[in-house]
Design a protein around this motif. Structure first.
Motif, mmCIF file in Angstrom:
data_model
loop_
_atom_site.group_PDB
_atom_site.id
_atom_site.type_symbol
_atom_site.label_atom_id
_atom_site.label_comp_id
_atom_site.label_asym_id
_atom_site.label_seq_id
_atom_site.Cartn_x
_atom_site.Cartn_y
_atom_site.Cartn_z
ATOM 1 N N LYS A 1 56.545 -11.857 80.943
ATOM 2 C CA LYS A 1 57.070 -11.331 82.206
ATOM 3 C C LYS A 1 56.415 -10.027 82.646
ATOM 4 C CE LYS A 1 61.058 -9.103 80.000
ATOM 5 N NZ LYS A 1 62.547 -9.076 79.959
ATOM 6 N N THR A 2 55.756 -9.325 81.709
ATOM 7 C CA THR A 2 55.058 -8.095 82.086
ATOM 8 C C THR A 2 53.566 -8.329 82.324
ATOM 9 O OG1 THR A 2 54.636 -7.465 79.779
ATOM 10 C CG2 THR A 2 56.714 -6.729 80.777
ATOM 11 N N GLY A 3 53.144 -9.599 82.227
ATOM 12 C CA GLY A 3 51.747 -9.922 82.488
ATOM 13 C C GLY A 3 50.842 -9.908 81.283
ATOM 14 N N GLU A 4 51.382 -9.595 80.105
ATOM 15 C CA GLU A 4 50.568 -9.601 78.888
ATOM 16 C C GLU A 4 50.234 -11.031 78.474
ATOM 17 O OE1 GLU A 4 52.035 -5.962 76.193
ATOM 18 O OE2 GLU A 4 53.638 -7.366 76.733
ATOM 19 N N ILE A 5 49.083 -11.196 77.838
ATOM 20 C CA ILE A 5 48.688 -12.512 77.323
ATOM 21 C C ILE A 5 49.375 -12.739 75.985
ATOM 22 C CG2 ILE A 5 46.781 -13.962 76.550
ATOM 23 C CD1 ILE A 5 44.986 -12.458 78.512
ATOM 24 N N VAL A 6 50.108 -13.849 75.887
ATOM 25 C CA VAL A 6 50.899 -14.132 74.691
ATOM 26 C C VAL A 6 50.737 -15.595 74.305
ATOM 27 C CG1 VAL A 6 52.611 -12.350 75.218
ATOM 28 C CG2 VAL A 6 52.946 -14.692 76.074
ATOM 29 N N THR A 7 51.356 -15.950 73.172
ATOM 30 C CA THR A 7 51.465 -17.329 72.719
ATOM 31 C C THR A 7 52.946 -17.676 72.638
ATOM 32 O OG1 THR A 7 49.452 -17.103 71.390
ATOM 33 C CG2 THR A 7 50.886 -18.972 70.897
ATOM 34 N N THR A 8 53.353 -18.745 73.283
ATOM 35 C CA THR A 8 54.749 -19.161 73.264
ATOM 36 C C THR A 8 54.973 -20.242 72.216
ATOM 37 O OG1 THR A 8 54.314 -20.774 75.006
ATOM 38 C CG2 THR A 8 55.104 -18.594 75.688
ATOM 39 N N ALA A 9 56.228 -20.500 71.920
ATOM 40 C CA ALA A 9 56.586 -21.471 70.887
ATOM 41 C C ALA A 9 56.781 -22.867 71.476
ATOM 42 C CB ALA A 9 57.866 -21.032 70.187
ATOM 43 N N ILE A 10 56.396 -23.858 70.708
ATOM 44 C CA ILE A 10 56.659 -25.247 71.067
ATOM 45 C C ILE A 10 58.162 -25.499 71.045
ATOM 46 C CG2 ILE A 10 56.479 -27.617 70.188
ATOM 47 C CD1 ILE A 10 53.656 -26.941 69.262
ATOM 48 N N THR B 1 47.105 -17.832 82.494
ATOM 49 C CA THR B 1 46.435 -16.561 82.783
ATOM 50 C C THR B 1 45.498 -16.704 83.976
ATOM 51 O OG1 THR B 1 44.580 -17.047 81.316
ATOM 52 C CG2 THR B 1 46.505 -15.939 80.344
ATOM 53 N N GLU B 2 45.146 -15.571 84.563
ATOM 54 C CA GLU B 2 44.228 -15.580 85.704
ATOM 55 C C GLU B 2 42.893 -16.211 85.324
ATOM 56 O OE1 GLU B 2 45.084 -14.804 88.745
ATOM 57 O OE2 GLU B 2 47.098 -14.306 88.022
ATOM 58 N N ALA B 3 42.426 -15.947 84.120
ATOM 59 C CA ALA B 3 41.138 -16.507 83.694
ATOM 60 C C ALA B 3 41.181 -18.024 83.673
ATOM 61 C CB ALA B 3 40.758 -15.962 82.314
ATOM 62 N N VAL B 4 42.289 -18.596 83.203
ATOM 63 C CA VAL B 4 42.426 -20.052 83.184
ATOM 64 C C VAL B 4 42.476 -20.595 84.605
ATOM 65 C CG1 VAL B 4 43.925 -21.980 82.545
ATOM 66 C CG2 VAL B 4 43.522 -20.126 80.919
ATOM 67 N N HIS C 1 50.375 -23.379 75.484
ATOM 68 C CA HIS C 1 51.171 -22.310 74.882
ATOM 69 C C HIS C 1 50.346 -21.046 74.657
ATOM 70 C CE1 HIS C 1 54.798 -24.709 74.153
ATOM 71 N NE2 HIS C 1 53.960 -25.713 73.962
ATOM 72 N N HIS C 2 49.039 -21.150 74.849
ATOM 73 C CA HIS C 2 48.134 -20.002 74.782
ATOM 74 C C HIS C 2 46.821 -20.396 75.422
ATOM 75 C CE1 HIS C 2 46.417 -16.241 73.193
ATOM 76 N NE2 HIS C 2 45.315 -16.961 73.128
ATOM 77 N N PRO C 3 46.276 -19.549 76.305
ATOM 78 C CA PRO C 3 46.773 -18.233 76.724
ATOM 79 C C PRO C 3 47.706 -18.330 77.937
ATOM 80 C CG PRO C 3 44.584 -18.583 77.612
ATOM 81 C CD PRO C 3 44.925 -19.816 76.831
ATOM 82 N N VAL C 4 48.869 -17.710 77.815
ATOM 83 C CA VAL C 4 49.815 -17.636 78.926
ATOM 84 C C VAL C 4 50.311 -16.195 79.038
ATOM 85 C CG1 VAL C 4 50.546 -20.046 78.824
ATOM 86 C CG2 VAL C 4 51.714 -18.346 77.409
ATOM 87 N N LEU D 1 45.287 -32.122 83.719
ATOM 88 C CA LEU D 1 46.258 -31.302 84.433
ATOM 89 C C LEU D 1 46.849 -30.285 83.477
ATOM 90 C CD1 LEU D 1 48.138 -34.199 86.261
ATOM 91 C CD2 LEU D 1 46.423 -32.686 87.265
ATOM 92 N N LEU D 2 46.685 -28.997 83.780
ATOM 93 C CA LEU D 2 47.152 -27.930 82.906
ATOM 94 C C LEU D 2 48.472 -27.345 83.422
ATOM 95 C CD1 LEU D 2 43.882 -25.837 82.321
ATOM 96 C CD2 LEU D 2 44.826 -27.652 80.853
ATOM 97 N N PHE D 3 49.430 -27.239 82.511
ATOM 98 C CA PHE D 3 50.713 -26.601 82.819
ATOM 99 C C PHE D 3 50.940 -25.472 81.823
ATOM 100 C CE2 PHE D 3 51.036 -30.798 84.598
ATOM 101 C CZ PHE D 3 51.742 -30.612 85.777
ATOM 102 N N GLY D 4 51.362 -24.327 82.327
ATOM 103 C CA GLY D 4 51.570 -23.174 81.458
ATOM 104 C C GLY D 4 53.028 -23.012 81.069
ATOM 105 N N THR D 5 53.253 -22.443 79.907
ATOM 106 C CA THR D 5 54.586 -22.059 79.471
ATOM 107 C C THR D 5 54.762 -20.560 79.742
ATOM 108 O OG1 THR D 5 53.697 -21.754 77.243
ATOM 109 C CG2 THR D 5 54.739 -23.872 77.723
#
Length: 201
Positions: free
Chosen positions: A16-25, A148-151, A10-13, A139-143
């Motif tokens: 839609k505009t490419g900003e790094i955010v934290t999403t909710a569970i 992010t590119e760094a991940v 849920h972070h770092p992801v 295995l990493l899955f993003g929300t």
């Protein structure tokens, strides 16, 4: 083959505009990914968020399905699946946990629905890599709109998208289930090598 774990990040992801955010569970993600992970005999499922209030929420969900929770008495198989869920505050924390647990750092395998400049690994090649090592695999899955590119750049491998070149906007729950089946499923059934004489549904 070493132990295999899945982590929902849920972070770092990105949004839609490419900003790094934290999403909710979400309750659906906790339950359904746990069920997929248990179905394919994974060693554990980490839910990663740095937000304390989200850890409280996750704790309530897991308590309901824990040893003395009401959900356990109603649906024991669901409780069994949720028993492999662990909270974490960062990917780095999960890597450290697995290093302590297994005595060596895990192989980190990332997933992405979009094309990147990073070399992609096929599901067959990754399944072989997992089967050929004694190291744990994470295995990493993003929300949100993905890791992010760094991940992605920091991972040991990046899997092909589920549907490269086409419509690819699956829920993360669906993507996890598909990818786990491609990596660990009984592919005799996909190839048609098994006939009705070996049993039914």
């Amino acid at each position: 083959m070493g132990a295999v774990y899945v982590a929902l990040v849920h972070h770092p992801v990105r949004n839609k505009t490419g900003e790094i955010v934290t999403t909710a569970i979400t309750n659906f993600d906790v339950h359904d990914i746990a069920r997929s992970a248990r179905t394919y005999d994974l060693a554990g499922y980490f839910v990663i968020t740095p937000i304390e209030a989200q850890h409280v929420l996750l704790g309530r969900i897991l308590a309901h399905w824990g040893k003395d929770g009401a959900g356990t008495k109603r649906v024991p198989p669901r409780a069994e699946a949720l028993s492999i869920v662990e909270p974490a505050r960062s990917i780095e924390e999960v890597v450290a946990t697995l290093r302590d647990r297994h005595g060596r750092a895990p192989r980190v395998v990332a997933t992405a629905a979009r094309s990147t400049g990073i070399t992609l690994r096929s599901f067959a090649d990754e399944a072989h890599a997992i089967a050929s090592t004694d190291a744990p695999t994470l295995l990493l899955f993003g929300t949100g709109h993905g890791l992010t590119e760094a991940v992605l750049e920091g991972a040991d491998a990046l899997l092909l998208p589920v549907r490269p070149g086409g419509y690819n906007h699956l829920s993360v729950r669906a993507a996890v289930a598909i990818i786990l089946d491609r990596l660990f499923g009984d592919h005799r059934f996909h190839s048609g090598a098994v006939d009705g004489s070996e049993g039914g549904c």
